[in-house]
Design a protein around this motif. Structure first.
Motif, short mmCIF file in Angstrom:
data_model
loop_
_atom_site.label_atom_id
_atom_site.label_comp_id
_atom_site.label_asym_id
_atom_site.label_seq_id
_atom_site.Cartn_x
_atom_site.Cartn_y
_atom_site.Cartn_z
N GLU A 23 11.51 35.27 -12.35
CA GLU A 23 12.72 34.94 -13.12
C GLU A 23 13.91 34.78 -12.17
OE1 GLU A 23 11.33 37.66 -16.97
OE2 GLU A 23 12.75 38.45 -15.48
N VAL A 24 14.82 33.87 -12.53
CA VAL A 24 15.99 33.59 -11.69
C VAL A 24 16.97 34.76 -11.71
CG1 VAL A 24 18.03 32.11 -11.44
CG2 VAL A 24 15.81 31.09 -11.96
N VAL A 25 17.48 35.12 -10.52
CA VAL A 25 18.52 36.16 -10.41
C VAL A 25 19.72 35.51 -9.72
CG1 VAL A 25 19.10 38.44 -9.53
CG2 VAL A 25 16.73 37.93 -10.12
N ASN A 26 20.83 35.35 -10.46
CA ASN A 26 22.04 34.76 -9.86
C ASN A 26 23.29 35.46 -10.41
OD1 ASN A 26 22.27 33.67 -12.44
ND2 ASN A 26 21.57 31.63 -11.81
N TYR A 27 24.45 34.88 -10.16
CA TYR A 27 25.71 35.53 -10.54
C TYR A 27 25.96 35.55 -12.05
CZ TYR A 27 27.12 35.80 -5.64
OH TYR A 27 27.18 36.12 -4.30
N SER A 28 25.13 34.86 -12.82
CA SER A 28 25.33 34.88 -14.28
C SER A 28 25.03 36.26 -14.86
CB SER A 28 24.45 33.82 -14.96
OG SER A 28 23.09 34.13 -14.76
N GLU A 29 24.11 37.01 -14.20
CA GLU A 29 23.76 38.35 -14.68
C GLU A 29 24.16 39.45 -13.69
OE1 GLU A 29 19.60 38.24 -15.45
OE2 GLU A 29 19.78 36.87 -17.14
N SER A 30 24.42 39.08 -12.44
CA SER A 30 24.79 40.07 -11.41
C SER A 30 26.22 39.81 -10.96
CB SER A 30 23.84 39.96 -10.21
OG SER A 30 22.50 40.04 -10.65
N ARG A 31 26.98 40.86 -10.77
CA ARG A 31 28.38 40.71 -10.38
C ARG A 31 28.54 40.47 -8.89
NH1 ARG A 31 31.65 45.41 -13.76
NH2 ARG A 31 31.16 44.65 -15.85
#
Length: 608
Positions: A237-245
């Motif tokens: 799964e994608v991990v980017n700034y939409s879920e991480s600060r």
């Protein structure tokens, strides 16, 4: 009297009328038979063609002992002893793939696609999941394909499964992707959409967070090198700034990290783009081409640079929302023609669905000639998921053995950037070429203008904007040097272990190919040399065996740096340019400073 002729026609006595009518009937029978035969042959051909379209090829390449790809016919109810053996085997494959492995279920070791029934496939995937849990990994089903080339059997399936280690202590897989393309092709916007998780508004909102200078925001054009990260967790799964600060949160959640190196597209900033390609050692290059303008400006030049440095390249055709389907297809055909030319010798592969994306990612690293082409939009999000699937599966180029060998060597860190940070002091950014680097380690940095190396101590290390205690070969990071005088540092220096005897030189020889020159290339010509993180003007001292070079010719050339000595390695790739002059090659001989001094002294005496 009965006469049996060769063609099987029958004639009785000498009755010509009967004979004639018999031969006419025979001609009709023969033609009818030939038509029947032709019809059957055509039908067989059509059936073969249809079967070919329906099924995948019945064979894959035989399983390799090394690498991260494993074939398994089935994994149904293994004994405890067998399970332990399978888990150890999985551990080995993960190690080979630096934390990633691909399992082909329903395939024999020789590559034959046998397939499994639904019940056996379910049991096999369940066993693989338990194996992954035992070694601290997760599995993701990439695709399932039906195998029905044998009509007597029931439909069976083969499955392709990605196994990825759960991250621990920042030991995620890190791939660097250089982003190339002409100005205004949508490079920074695409990176903004991928890393921020929000589509663009059509006026460049997504790229604003990537710019480093005010003039970049005002003009909308990148002039410096910036870095952006996109993570994938163990489940793909994608991990980017939409879920991480923060970048630290992205690093903690990711098993795989894609670091994008955003380079300038304008011809005015070409030297910055070349420095990014030679210095930051990208694993792959992504060439972005605007669908509405096609191959324009610096596109060909950037493609040529990536190929000269032997960086595997894939292509993204952006802004498809602005064009008709015909315009997009025309741009893709234009790219295919360029890629197939004798200078490139590439095999273009247009990615249209997730299945194509999986195949492209695997074939891309196995064969240097495959070039995947994506068509997408950063505004509508069309086909953006296909690029994410491709990046998620994309394996590293080097295996664990090569990585281990590099880590066993002495420490060598290339200095690419220099900063002054309040309350921290002098900070250098770059890539660790070999060895390992730890907090508190003592190194030497140089060469200075006098050719000396200075002692220093590494304070703290940051990788992808988060703290890191140990840096391994091939990883990029920033190192805090405390109160070390910044004025003594410059780009192109190296930080090495005191045990190493670094070879520095003012003159060196290189085997080169002159790609283009308006007139002739001869003694006294001045060019800008790019070797790794080294960028300096050099003078041509002599051409061995020749007086001058023309476009396309090869020679061994001696160069002399005009400012200060540099640290070079034998065999390092070299790229030089000056105006329209361009050439590539590799370093073949290093002349130590003492030898350079003696040669210059002798020459001065002769002149005197």
């Amino acid at each position: 009297m009965v006469d049996l002729s060769e063609g099987g026609a029958v004639s009785v006595g000498h009755n010509r009328d009967r004979q004639g009518s018999g031969s006419g009937n025979n001609d009709r029978i023969t033609s009818k038979k030939s038509r029947t035969r032709r019809g059957k042959r055509g039908k067989r051909r059509r059936n073969k063609k249809n079967n070919r379209n329906k099924t995948p090829p019945p064979y894959l390449p035989p399983e390799a002992e090394e690498g991260n790809i494993e074939y398994k016919l089935k994994l149904v109810n293994p004994t405890q002893y067998r399970f332990e053996h399978l888990a150890t085997q999985l551990k080995w494959r993960l190690q080979e793939g630096r934390g990633e492995a691909v399992y082909q279920i329903g395939v024999e070791d020789n590559g034959l696609l046998v397939g499994l029934t639904e019940a056996d496939m379910k049991a096999s995937l369940n066993t693989l999941k338990k194996m992954a849990e035992k070694v601290g990994a997760d599995i993701t089903l990439l695709r399932e394909r039906e195998v029905d080339y044998d009509s007597d059997r029931n439909t069976r399936k083969i499955a392709e499964v990605l196994v990825r280690k759960v991250p621990d202590d920042q030991q995620f897989l890190d791939l660097r992707v250089a982003v190339l393309g002409n100005v205004d092709s949508g490079k920074s916007t695409l990176l903004g959409v991928l890393t921020q998780g929000e589509l663009d508004n059509g006026r460049g909102r997504a790229r604003l967070n990537l710019f480093r200078h005010l003039h970049e925001i005002q003009t909308g054009r990148t002039s410096s090198i910036s870095f952006e990260i996109l993570g994938f967790n163990s489940k793909g799964e994608v991990v980017n700034y939409s879920e991480s600060r923060t970048a630290e949160e992205i690093c903690e959640s990711s098993s795989k990290m894609i670091t994008f190196i955003d380079l300038a597209g304008h011809h005015k900033y070409l030297k910055t783009t070349i420095f990014g390609l030679t210095s930051y050692c990208p694993d792959f290059a992504m060439l972005v081409v605007s669908a509405n303008t096609g191959i324009a400006g610096t596109t060909r030049e950037h493609l040529g640079l990536a190929m000269a440095l032997k960086v595997p390249i894939f292509i993204v055709v952006s802004k498809v929302d602005l064009c008709s389907r015909g315009t997009v297809e025309r741009t893709v055909r234009q790219l295919e023609r360029v890629l197939k030319q004798p200078g490139c010798n590439k095999v273009p592969m247009v990615v249209l669905n997730p299945d194509d994306a999986v195949s492209a990612a695997q074939q891309f690293t196995q064969s240097t000639c495959i070039t995947p082409i994506f068509t997408l939009s950063s505004v509508s999000g069309e086909n953006l998921d296909l690029l994410k699937v491709f990046l998620n599966i994309l394996p590293p180029l080097s295996n664990s053995k090569e990585q281990e060998e590099l880590m066993q060597q002495l420490t060598e860190f290339q200095v690419d950037e220099i900063y002054s940070v309040p309350d921290v002091g002098t900070v250098v950014g770059g890539t660790l070429y070999s060895g390992m680097c730890r907090e508190g380690e003592r190194l030497v940095v140089g060469p200075t203008d006098e050719g000396r190396f200075l002692r220093l101590k590494v304070g703290s290390i940051q990788r992808n904007r988060s703290a890191c205690r140990v840096l391994r070969a091939g990883q990029a990071a920033t190192l805090a040097l405390g109160n070390f005088d910044r004025s003594l540092l410059r780009k192109g220096m190296v930080m090495v272990s005191p045990k190493m005897n670094p070879t520095i030189c003012c003159q060196f020889e290189a085997a080169i190919v002159l790609l283009f020159h308006a007139k002739t290339f001869r003694r006294g010509s001045q060019v800008t040399i790019h070797v790794g993180n080294v960028r300096q003007t050099a003078t041509v001292e002599c051409l061995h065996g020749k007086d001058e070079l023309r476009t396309g010719e090869r020679a061994v050339v001696r160069f002399r740096f005009i400012k200060h000595p540099e640290y070079l390695r034998l065999g390092a790739k070299l790229l030089f340019r000056e105006g329209v002059t361009k050439g590539i090659g590799h370093v073949t001989c290093l002349l130590p400073p003492s030898q350079n001094h003696n040669q210059n002294h002798d020459q001065n005496l002769q002149n005197y």
